[in-house]
Design a protein around this motif. Sequence first.
Motif, PDB file in Angstrom:
ATOM      1  N   TRP A 229      11.262 -58.726  20.812  1.00  0.00           N
ATOM      2  CA  TRP A 229      12.575 -59.213  21.226  1.00  0.00           C
ATOM      3  C   TRP A 229      12.537 -59.858  22.606  1.00  0.00           C
ATOM      4  O   TRP A 229      13.422 -60.655  22.943  1.00  0.00           O
ATOM      5  CB  TRP A 229      13.591 -58.065  21.262  1.00  0.00           C
ATOM      6  N   SER A 245      15.602 -58.132  16.144  1.00  0.00           N
ATOM      7  CA  SER A 245      15.355 -57.194  17.240  1.00  0.00           C
ATOM      8  C   SER A 245      16.262 -57.464  18.428  1.00  0.00           C
ATOM      9  O   SER A 245      16.802 -56.531  19.036  1.00  0.00           O
ATOM     10  CB  SER A 245      13.887 -57.271  17.666  1.00  0.00           C
ATOM     11  N   ARG A 249      19.276 -55.164  19.784  1.00  0.00           N
ATOM     12  CA  ARG A 249      19.257 -54.795  21.199  1.00  0.00           C
ATOM     13  C   ARG A 249      20.598 -55.068  21.848  1.00  0.00           C
ATOM     14  O   ARG A 249      21.099 -54.258  22.644  1.00  0.00           O
ATOM     15  CB  ARG A 249      18.138 -55.556  21.905  1.00  0.00           C
ATOM     16  N   GLN A 278      23.058 -47.068  17.113  1.00  0.00           N
ATOM     17  CA  GLN A 278      21.641 -47.102  17.451  1.00  0.00           C
ATOM     18  C   GLN A 278      20.785 -46.599  16.303  1.00  0.00           C
ATOM     19  O   GLN A 278      19.764 -47.201  15.968  1.00  0.00           O
ATOM     20  CB  GLN A 278      21.379 -46.281  18.710  1.00  0.00           C
TER      21      GLN A 278
END
Length: 311
Positions: A229, A245, A249, A278
Amino acid sequence: MSSTTPKAAPARRAPGAPVGPRDSAGYRTFTWFNVVALVLLCAIMLYPFVTLLAQSFSSAGAIKAGQVSAWPVGFNLETYRAVLHNGDFWRSYGNTVLYTVVGTVIAMALTTMYAYVISKQHLRGRNALIGIAVFTMFFSGGIIPNYVLISSLGMKNTLWSVVLPPALSVFNLLVMKSFFENLPRELEEAAQIDGLGWFGIFVRIVLPLSKAVLATMILFYSVAYWNDWFSAFLYLDKNELFPLSLFLRNLIAGASTTAASSAAAIGSSKATISANIQAVSMILAILPILCVYPFVQRHFVSGVMLGSVKG
């Protein structure tokens, strides 16, 4: 009458015969100790993933209260619905697949050809080529020079800014070089006598004999591109180009409210989404790798060992 013959009884150790190393009590104790240690190690390794999976299906209150360990508490699918109904999520998923496929193809082409060249000990300048590659393992240009270089080349906000900078891993290069050095030279000499050139030898003889190490390197590169990422964070400014990713994030860091918007559309609250976003994000991100790994597992160990041990 049956034509089968009776099986011979297993041979028994004669009284007074010396005890073999595999029959000794010390060896059996050592074996059981290894089994117990490996089982405990596997349990320790799997526990965080099992907990993460349980949290992704648990309610926000149970997660905040610390009640979730290895089993979901207050079964909840609202976060999965919010993420899976989000168009930005699927677009970033498609970007990640594109980056992974293109990057892995380029990386494998560069690594295999470079490794095959430096595996030839008669090549002039071979040590210099190896030294250049190894030098980059210890010293790099740094983030700012790389950013300036990518920008000056006009690759910012493009596919190439994500797939080209990490396209050659020196570790993978050295492993593959060691593997190529162990291949029988007689095969290449016979192919040269038959009139086959170096590129033909590489494509028609070397690569088919290197399936194990190739599968291992493909796994290494694909996992690296899938999880990367930071390159996208540096070089991409447009949301429609973000990989999965970086999208996840941003969700975890609270930099994006797209999941909360999707949750509001289906009647969920932002607090409920943020409680286990998450866990859900990580599960969805690692799911493709978990599905692919069992098919290349048998090549994984053999590829690394063949490329690391010189006979």
